[in-house]
Motif scaffolding. Structure first.
Motif, PDB file in Angstrom:
ATOM      1  N   ALA A 215       0.832  -1.187   0.026  1.00  0.00           N
ATOM      2  CA  ALA A 215       0.018  -0.116  -0.040  1.00  0.00           C
ATOM      3  C   ALA A 215       0.974   1.256   0.038  1.00  0.00           C
ATOM      4  O   ALA A 215       0.586   2.443  -0.595  1.00  0.00           O
ATOM      5  CB  ALA A 215      -1.104   0.178   1.144  1.00  0.00           C
ATOM      6  N   LEU A 243     -10.021   1.851  -2.839  1.00  0.00           N
ATOM      7  CA  LEU A 243      -8.909   2.856  -2.943  1.00  0.00           C
ATOM      8  C   LEU A 243      -9.285   4.243  -3.287  1.00  0.00           C
ATOM      9  O   LEU A 243      -8.863   5.224  -2.556  1.00  0.00           O
ATOM     10  CB  LEU A 243      -7.882   2.459  -3.766  1.00  0.00           C
ATOM     11  CG  LEU A 243      -6.426   2.810  -3.848  1.00  0.00           C
ATOM     12  CD1 LEU A 243      -5.685   1.836  -3.034  1.00  0.00           C
ATOM     13  CD2 LEU A 243      -5.963   3.644  -5.074  1.00  0.00           C
ATOM     14  N   SER A 247      -8.444   7.007  -0.199  1.00  0.00           N
ATOM     15  CA  SER A 247      -7.114   7.397  -0.465  1.00  0.00           C
ATOM     16  C   SER A 247      -6.965   8.757  -1.292  1.00  0.00           C
ATOM     17  O   SER A 247      -6.170   9.443  -1.430  1.00  0.00           O
ATOM     18  CB  SER A 247      -6.216   6.344  -0.869  1.00  0.00           C
ATOM     19  OG  SER A 247      -6.281   6.110  -2.297  1.00  0.00           O
ATOM     20  N   ILE A 339      -5.315  -3.019   1.654  1.00  0.00           N
ATOM     21  CA  ILE A 339      -4.182  -2.160   0.784  1.00  0.00           C
ATOM     22  C   ILE A 339      -4.758  -0.661   0.777  1.00  0.00           C
ATOM     23  O   ILE A 339      -4.071   0.076   1.158  1.00  0.00           O
ATOM     24  CB  ILE A 339      -4.099  -2.776  -0.713  1.00  0.00           C
ATOM     25  CG1 ILE A 339      -3.149  -3.910  -0.592  1.00  0.00           C
ATOM     26  CG2 ILE A 339      -3.578  -1.768  -1.496  1.00  0.00           C
ATOM     27  CD1 ILE A 339      -3.048  -4.696  -1.700  1.00  0.00           C
ATOM     28  N   HIS A 342      -4.296   0.955   4.249  1.00  0.00           N
ATOM     29  CA  HIS A 342      -3.104   1.458   4.646  1.00  0.00           C
ATOM     30  C   HIS A 342      -2.603   2.681   3.671  1.00  0.00           C
ATOM     31  O   HIS A 342      -1.935   3.451   4.043  1.00  0.00           O
ATOM     32  CB  HIS A 342      -2.063   0.307   4.456  1.00  0.00           C
ATOM     33  CG  HIS A 342      -2.129  -0.565   6.014  1.00  0.00           C
ATOM     34  ND1 HIS A 342      -1.817   0.041   6.995  1.00  0.00           N
ATOM     35  CD2 HIS A 342      -2.640  -1.634   6.164  1.00  0.00           C
ATOM     36  CE1 HIS A 342      -1.846  -0.865   8.186  1.00  0.00           C
ATOM     37  NE2 HIS A 342      -2.711  -1.865   7.447  1.00  0.00           N
ATOM     38  N   ALA A 343      -3.051   2.668   2.430  1.00  0.00           N
ATOM     39  CA  ALA A 343      -2.750   3.653   1.666  1.00  0.00           C
ATOM     40  C   ALA A 343      -3.399   4.890   2.154  1.00  0.00           C
ATOM     41  O   ALA A 343      -2.921   5.958   2.061  1.00  0.00           O
ATOM     42  CB  ALA A 343      -3.369   3.533  -0.019  1.00  0.00           C
TER      43      ALA A 343
END
Ligand code: BG6
Length: 364
Positions: A215, A243, A247, A339, A342-343
């Motif tokens: 990530a 995502l 993010s 992912i 954490h991104a």
């Protein structure tokens, strides 16, 4: 507890082994290799009369609807597809008496999904709900349904609702299949697969450090692709959605097979690709497409199974445990949640309150 102060999305990701277990509880019939969904309000004779399944939902509920359509087609061999509930009623849809309509919603309050249900009912169609919140507007409007029992989902980005929806579809497909041509042996094989899911999800969650590392690298990119094909494509769509939502990086989902018909032009060292490559009948074709990306120096993250040989491909590899081929998508989805989480975290965003988004959209 130990998770106090952690973002809600994170605790909901970690809850998935137990939420999946709750969705399954009391619904598996090992003796006959089938599922019992008490709330469908459909007799076996009525289940057999269904000629088509049409699934409606918004956002993640729509993407899991696409995964559900594959399950229904593969296990019950009934034509099935999913459509964005927000579009459905605007195209004067044809409502057929022998179609089973399925409305998918965590909150049970999403106005677009509710209005789609009302449109179907107004035209005399039969709708069941795949809903988490008991007694919600969509649950009440449907003729019957499947409650997810996922427990409250608070974070805007859906995680455990999506995976329990997947399990709900597997149960529905199993029951529809077993009143048709799905064999008892296949029914038992799928039941065993469903029972393995909680431990396998646990195993994926243990790989968090690796996913955090992946990530961190992806978060540096302004734009990326998520690719997959057939069963893997809705997984890619959900991964890209997650995502984007938290993010704020641009992520586009594409069928791996369609890459060469357009987006390959955008592949460069600045544009990474997250590829879903299950161990299935399409593995070799998928790996060949990854070589096309690699040849253009596009960085690769490959979410795959330990059995898959990537040869000399340069890629960051994420392995998930293998299940029955029909049930692989749920396990391939879990790393993409971590992912995205954490991104967003490394970029310093408030994961639970993404800008411009609401948990449930109750006005048109
Ligand atoms: C969106 C949410 O607005 O609604 C998504 O941001 C969610 O996360 C979608 O998947 C559908 O919500 P529900 O409650 O109908 O499943």
């Amino acid at each position: 507890g130990e998770l106090a102060g952690e973002p809600r999305m994170y605790t909901e990701i970690l809850e998935q082994p137990s939420s999946v277990e709750r969705t399954l509880r009391g619904r598996l019939d090992e003796r006959f290799g089938t599922a019992h969904l008490g709330g469908l309000n459909l007799e076996p004779r009525e289940l057999r009369a269904i000629r088509r399944v049409k699934i409606l939902g918004c956002g993640s509920a729509y993407y899991v609807g696409q995964m559900g359509a594959s399950l229904v087609e593969e296990l019950a061999r009934i034509p099935a597809d999913a459509e964005a509930a927000s579009e459905f009623r605007y195209r004067n849809p044809i409502i057929e008496p022998d179609t089973l309509y399925v409305a998918v919603s965590q909150s049970g309050e999403t106005i677009d999904t509710l209005l789609a249900v009302e449109e179907i009912k107004r035209k005399g169609g039969r709708v069941i709900g795949l809903v988490n919140v008991v007694g919600s507007a969509i649950a009440r409007a449907c003729d019957g349904g499947i409650y997810l029992h996922a427990g409250p989902e608070i974070a805007v980005a859906s995680t455990k609702a999506l995976t329990t929806m997947y399990v709900g579809f597997a149960l529905l497909a199993l029951q529809l299949g077993r009143v048709r041509d799905l064999s008892i042996a296949d029914g038992k094989r799928l039941i065993a697969g469903l029972q393995r899911l909680p431990a396998q999800i646990e195993e994926i969650l243990k790989d968090e450090d690796r996913l955090e590392e992946v990530a961190g690298a992806l978060a540096q990119a302004e734009s990326m692709f998520f690719i997959g094909r057939v069963r893997g494509f809705p997984v890619a769509r959900e991964g890209a959605q997650k995502l984007k939502e938290i993010s704020y990086r641009h992520a586009e989902a594409y069928q791996t097979s369609e890459l060469k018909h357009g987006p390959l032009a955008l592949i460069s060292p600045e544009v990474p690709t997250v590829a879903i490559v299950p161990d299935d009948e399409l593995t070799d074709r998928n790996v060949a497409a990854l070589h096309e990306i690699s040849a253009r120096r596009g960085p690769l993250v490959v979410v795959t199974h330990p059995e898959v040989d990537l040869g000399d491909l340069e890629a960051a590899r994420v392995d998930v445990p293998k299940n029955e081929v029909e049930l692989d998508p749920i396990l391939l989805t879990i790393p993409l949640q971590l992912i995205a989480f954490h991104a967003a975290k490394v970029l310093g965003h408030d994961v639970d309150k993404p800008r411009n988004l609401a948990k449930s959209v109750t006005v048109e």
